[in-house]
Design an enzyme around this catalytic site. Sequence first.
Site, PDB file in Angstrom:
ATOM      1  N   ILE A  14       0.844  -1.199   0.000  1.00  0.00           N
ATOM      2  CA  ILE A  14       0.000   0.000   0.000  1.00  0.00           C
ATOM      3  C   ILE A  14       0.880   1.250   0.000  1.00  0.00           C
ATOM      4  CG2 ILE A  14      -1.862   1.240   1.160  1.00  0.00           C
ATOM      5  CD1 ILE A  14      -2.855  -1.386   2.290  1.00  0.00           C
ATOM      6  N   ASP A  33      11.353   2.617   5.821  1.00  0.00           N
ATOM      7  CA  ASP A  33      10.893   1.228   5.897  1.00  0.00           C
ATOM      8  C   ASP A  33      12.016   0.403   6.502  1.00  0.00           C
ATOM      9  OD1 ASP A  33       8.524  -0.299   3.852  1.00  0.00           O
ATOM     10  OD2 ASP A  33       9.906  -1.485   5.060  1.00  0.00           O
ATOM     11  N   SER A 127      -8.298  -0.819   9.366  1.00  0.00           N
ATOM     12  CA  SER A 127      -8.834  -1.896   8.551  1.00  0.00           C
ATOM     13  C   SER A 127     -10.274  -2.185   8.915  1.00  0.00           C
ATOM     14  CB  SER A 127      -7.982  -3.146   8.807  1.00  0.00           C
ATOM     15  OG  SER A 127      -8.638  -4.290   8.347  1.00  0.00           O
ATOM     16  N   THR A 129     -11.311  -4.860   9.415  1.00  0.00           N
ATOM     17  CA  THR A 129     -11.263  -5.961  10.381  1.00  0.00           C
ATOM     18  C   THR A 129     -11.801  -5.519  11.742  1.00  0.00           C
ATOM     19  OG1 THR A 129      -9.841  -7.682  11.327  1.00  0.00           O
ATOM     20  CG2 THR A 129      -8.861  -5.544  11.135  1.00  0.00           C
ATOM     21  N   TYR A 152      -3.454  -9.435  15.398  1.00  0.00           N
ATOM     22  CA  TYR A 152      -3.289  -8.451  14.320  1.00  0.00           C
ATOM     23  C   TYR A 152      -4.463  -7.469  14.320  1.00  0.00           C
ATOM     24  CZ  TYR A 152      -4.037  -6.388   9.760  1.00  0.00           C
ATOM     25  OH  TYR A 152      -4.315  -5.494   8.767  1.00  0.00           O
ATOM     26  N   LYS A 156      -4.934  -3.174  15.252  1.00  0.00           N
ATOM     27  CA  LYS A 156      -5.607  -2.107  14.487  1.00  0.00           C
ATOM     28  C   LYS A 156      -6.561  -1.340  15.406  1.00  0.00           C
ATOM     29  CE  LYS A 156      -3.660  -2.628  10.496  1.00  0.00           C
ATOM     30  NZ  LYS A 156      -2.620  -1.641  10.149  1.00  0.00           N
ATOM     31  N   TYR A 180      -9.626   0.359   5.664  1.00  0.00           N
ATOM     32  CA  TYR A 180      -9.616  -0.250   4.330  1.00  0.00           C
ATOM     33  C   TYR A 180     -10.468  -1.501   4.319  1.00  0.00           C
ATOM     34  CZ  TYR A 180      -5.015   2.036   4.611  1.00  0.00           C
ATOM     35  OH  TYR A 180      -3.978   2.891   4.834  1.00  0.00           O
ATOM     36  N   PHE A 181     -11.143  -1.709   3.198  1.00  0.00           N
ATOM     37  CA  PHE A 181     -11.813  -2.988   3.004  1.00  0.00           C
ATOM     38  C   PHE A 181     -10.783  -3.952   2.378  1.00  0.00           C
ATOM     39  CE2 PHE A 181     -15.932  -2.580   4.905  1.00  0.00           C
ATOM     40  CZ  PHE A 181     -15.768  -1.310   5.413  1.00  0.00           C
ATOM     41  N   ASN A 201      -1.577 -15.484   1.734  1.00  0.00           N
ATOM     42  CA  ASN A 201      -2.792 -15.684   2.529  1.00  0.00           C
ATOM     43  C   ASN A 201      -3.994 -15.102   1.814  1.00  0.00           C
ATOM     44  OD1 ASN A 201      -1.872 -16.901   5.004  1.00  0.00           O
ATOM     45  ND2 ASN A 201      -0.791 -14.985   5.393  1.00  0.00           N
ATOM     46  N   LEU A 203      -6.545 -13.599  -1.152  1.00  0.00           N
ATOM     47  CA  LEU A 203      -7.166 -14.230  -2.320  1.00  0.00           C
ATOM     48  C   LEU A 203      -6.496 -13.868  -3.647  1.00  0.00           C
ATOM     49  CD1 LEU A 203      -9.498 -15.903  -3.491  1.00  0.00           C
ATOM     50  CD2 LEU A 203     -10.926 -13.850  -3.408  1.00  0.00           C
TER      51      LEU A 203
HETATM   52  N1  UDP Z   1     -10.011 -16.930   0.113  1.00  0.00           N
HETATM   53  C1  UDP Z   1     -10.064 -18.144  -0.563  1.00  0.00           C
HETATM   54  N2  UDP Z   1      -8.897 -18.741  -0.925  1.00  0.00           N
HETATM   55  C2  UDP Z   1      -7.675 -18.206  -0.645  1.00  0.00           C
HETATM   56  C3  UDP Z   1      -7.616 -16.977   0.047  1.00  0.00           C
HETATM   57  C4  UDP Z   1      -8.812 -16.368   0.415  1.00  0.00           C
HETATM   58  O1  UDP Z   1     -11.148 -18.673  -0.824  1.00  0.00           O
HETATM   59  O2  UDP Z   1      -6.651 -18.813  -0.992  1.00  0.00           O
HETATM   60  C5  UDP Z   1     -11.261 -16.255   0.513  1.00  0.00           C
HETATM   61  C6  UDP Z   1     -11.402 -16.090   2.022  1.00  0.00           C
HETATM   62  O3  UDP Z   1     -12.008 -17.224   2.575  1.00  0.00           O
HETATM   63  C7  UDP Z   1     -12.253 -14.841   2.125  1.00  0.00           C
HETATM   64  C8  UDP Z   1     -11.902 -14.035   0.872  1.00  0.00           C
HETATM   65  O4  UDP Z   1     -11.252 -14.942  -0.007  1.00  0.00           O
HETATM   66  O5  UDP Z   1     -13.614 -15.202   2.037  1.00  0.00           O
HETATM   67  C9  UDP Z   1     -10.929 -12.878   1.165  1.00  0.00           C
HETATM   68  O6  UDP Z   1      -9.829 -13.379   1.901  1.00  0.00           O
HETATM   69  P1  UDP Z   1      -8.503 -12.538   2.112  1.00  0.00           P
HETATM   70  O7  UDP Z   1      -7.584 -13.367   2.951  1.00  0.00           O
HETATM   71  O8  UDP Z   1      -7.979 -12.056   0.804  1.00  0.00           O
HETATM   72  O9  UDP Z   1      -8.982 -11.251   2.912  1.00  0.00           O
HETATM   73  P2  UDP Z   1      -9.819 -11.110   4.292  1.00  0.00           P
HETATM   74  O10 UDP Z   1     -11.152 -10.592   3.881  1.00  0.00           O
HETATM   75  O11 UDP Z   1      -9.876 -12.452   4.932  1.00  0.00           O
HETATM   76  O12 UDP Z   1      -9.049 -10.130   5.063  1.00  0.00           O
END
Ligand code: UDP
Length: 342
Positions: A14, A33, A127, A129, A152, A156, A180-181, A201, A203
């Site tokens: 970011i 950094d 976040s 979150t 984590y 936040k 952030y979303f 981790n 998506l």
């Molecule tokens: N997800 C998935 N496979 C992956 C990583 C993420 O199906 O390899 C899904 C996860 O279950 C969630 C969405 O993608 O529903 C977003 O996950 P991410 O980790 O990117 O962000 P989060 O919203 O969890 O912070």
Amino acid sequence: MSKRVLVSGGAGYIGSHVTVELIQAGYEVLVADDMSNCDLTCFEGVKKITGREDIPFVKMSFCDEAATEKLFSDWKIDAVIHFAAFKAVGESVEDPLKYYGNNLNSFVNVIGAARRHGCRNILFSSSATVYGEPDKQPVTEQTPRKPSTSPYGNTKQICEDILRDCVAAYPEIRGIALRYFNPIGAHPSALIGELPRGVPNNLVPYITQTAAGRRECLNIFGNDYPTPDGTCLRDFIDIVDLARAHVCAVARMLDDKMEKEYEIFNVGTGRPLSVMELVNAFQKVNNLKLNYKIVPRRAGDIIAIWADPTLANEKLGWKATRTTEETLAAAWAWEKHLMGKN
Ligand code: UDP
């Protein structure tokens, strides 16, 4: 004279996009950094995109109080955007002290040094979150925060509280927290983007690495959720759009436009998209077939969350503009850029 913005964690995903947008908006940027979770790839990309070879860069940790103090005495800093933090949810559960130690101390040091050196304006990268699993969609800034499910996420929340309390106690500073979303994508130049270490981790990096053949198969975590297609719903926000929200927030602070000394804004599109819809959109726009399978739910995942971005639209004069297709094309272009380098 243009104002100088310190971007802590400015070599990361970011931070590098924000640095580009700040420079293109006419600000001077000082990047700092500790390089604990990135290399110089993105910083080099920032220099190329902006045509600025002279962007100052300081390698340092904000956990180092003396180094933080020195940075603020060496440079006249008008605003600071604080990104420097660890961000792996799973790791934070396994090693909470690493997260509390780093993410909280660094922010305390930044605020302390900013105050002592006449830097009034502090922007914190928070976040969505903090909302946990919301009871009502979309979430506004008034939606109650829920207890965090990971250290984590807790950092936040605590950092938001630290900023709120410091702003209330010390009249010489003011602050904005941006929530952030799900930031995704890359700069359209394909010179900067997300560079996950090890197995991603998130998506979209997992999708692009699967498409690139670096991963065998994308696991979709659950299609039995109470959502239209059974997969989770998210508000995926383009990284360049997200970066521009920071420029608007910095301008609001520097131009004395804040209505309160501490303000919070959601940064999202307002549009929910399911994981499956995102995967399909990626395949379609990039004209490729992705190897994926449905696997059981991932522990701790939120079922659905998306933003009400009205406040940011109205007060920051900011709006998400990029389409999901543009964003996913950029994400793939970035992955291809990385493939070319290896
Ligand atoms: N997800 C998935 N496979 C992956 C990583 C993420 O199906 O390899 C899904 C996860 O279950 C969630 C969405 O993608 O529903 C977003 O996950 P991410 O980790 O990117 O962000 P989060 O919203 O969890 O912070």
